[in-house]
Design an enzyme around this catalytic site. Sequence first.
Site, short mmCIF file in Angstrom:
data_model
loop_
_atom_site.label_atom_id
_atom_site.label_comp_id
_atom_site.label_asym_id
_atom_site.label_seq_id
_atom_site.Cartn_x
_atom_site.Cartn_y
_atom_site.Cartn_z
N THR A 1 0.83 -1.21 0.00
CA THR A 1 0.00 0.00 0.00
C THR A 1 0.87 1.26 0.00
O THR A 1 0.39 2.33 -0.36
CB THR A 1 -0.90 0.06 1.26
OG1 THR A 1 -0.05 -0.12 2.40
CG2 THR A 1 -1.95 -1.03 1.26
N ASP A 25 10.01 0.87 4.49
CA ASP A 25 11.13 0.22 5.19
C ASP A 25 12.11 1.23 5.78
O ASP A 25 12.41 1.17 6.98
CB ASP A 25 11.84 -0.75 4.24
CG ASP A 25 10.88 -1.77 3.65
OD1 ASP A 25 9.76 -1.89 4.15
OD2 ASP A 25 11.25 -2.43 2.66
C1 GLA Z 1 8.90 -4.17 0.24
C2 GLA Z 1 9.10 -2.71 -0.13
C3 GLA Z 1 8.15 -1.81 0.68
C4 GLA Z 1 6.71 -2.31 0.59
C5 GLA Z 1 6.64 -3.80 0.85
C6 GLA Z 1 5.27 -4.36 0.60
O1 GLA Z 1 9.32 -4.40 1.56
O2 GLA Z 1 10.43 -2.30 0.10
O3 GLA Z 1 8.26 -0.48 0.24
O4 GLA Z 1 6.14 -1.97 -0.64
O5 GLA Z 1 7.55 -4.55 0.07
O6 GLA Z 1 4.35 -3.83 1.50
#
Ligand code: GLA
Length: 381
Positions: free
Chosen positions: A33, A168
């Site tokens: 999202t 993240d």
């Molecule tokens: C990875 C990406 C995040 C996010 C997740 C899914 O971890 O780095 O930015 O999009 O996938 O929620």
Amino acid sequence: MKSQITQTFQRHFEAEPLVVFAPGRINLIGEHTDYQEGFVFPAAIAQGIWVGIAKNNLAVCRAYSLDFEQEFCFELNSMSPKKGHWATYIMGMCTLLQQAGYPLVNFDLVIGGDIPVGAGLSSSAALSVSLGLALSELFSFPIQKKNLALYAQKSEQLFAGVNCGIMDPYASSFGKQGKAMLLDCRSLDHQDVPVNIEDYGLLLIHSKVSHSLASSAYNQRRAACEESVVILQQSYPEIRTLRDLAVSDLPTIKRLLPEALFPKAKHVITECDRVHQTAAALSSENLALVGSLLHASHQSLRDDFEVSCAELDFLAKQTEKAKAVLGARMMGGGFGGCLLSIVKQQESQVFKDQIQAAYEKTFQLTPEFIEVALGDGARKI
Ligand code: GLA
């Protein structure tokens, strides 16, 4: 780990480093999202990446990785980050800081960490954030946490080839012990929410698989969402992303979107709604509801967004049968990595033994169990 970094630095570079730490992250709910400016609910964990750094008065930068037991040298004015190499993230972050007008001079680095590889706990974001913080401490750059997270995101997009969202590095920068953050990926504001789960604990079950289509499928899913937005803007001119639509819009959206796109859009819209419901349920200590929202998220990621895999689905099915488990779902980008589960602590060992036996029998693979505690964000230590 700090003393290991310091000792290695002294031995290898004969100098005294400044040491910083940036954590990995989990995500309670709100998957796929963030790049639609939606809502996510991540938390920083105790495991992470430590970086020791000092200026070196040489013509090159030198980086030593404890994990790879390898040194890598590079020049600040002619870096060539190569996809897949551990030093890519270092050169990526240096490039972005230089482009943003922060002048770097040559330095030495030692990097180490305790984030299990391939588990989807964002070791790459932790590496980028820790390096960014290390450089800003070393050179006294006034970089705000939010910008550090944005540089780390851009570095991953440009140099690792994943068109990732902000979740993240943001979680790695802003974590608070014992809390998760309800993050609005449009305004980049968050609210800390205490995670009080009584006699339950957060347990990650690492499937030990990481399917190779992960990054290409990730970019495709993101593109599918963007395609839906363009189509939907003809009927909803005010929307910028799928985040601007509500669950009550779904019947109309179903008529407007091609069959292949609708489930993906549906996932993003319903998942944003589940994020809010989960935060409210946690605050009112309605743990049963938190559990069922996690299960619903897994189903949506599996059936609508199609980013799960046989191994994660198997583990999720096992948790549905287990009384010790409040709720569980695949976590992160998908196609491998971890299942996040909330498990009654007293019954945790029996549950682990059962799920391990079943998983080994079916996939001839031993899962790894990782207990997580929610910790503070990036800091000098
Ligand atoms: C990875 C990406 C995040 C996010 C997740 C899914 O971890 O780095 O930015 O999009 O996938 O929620």
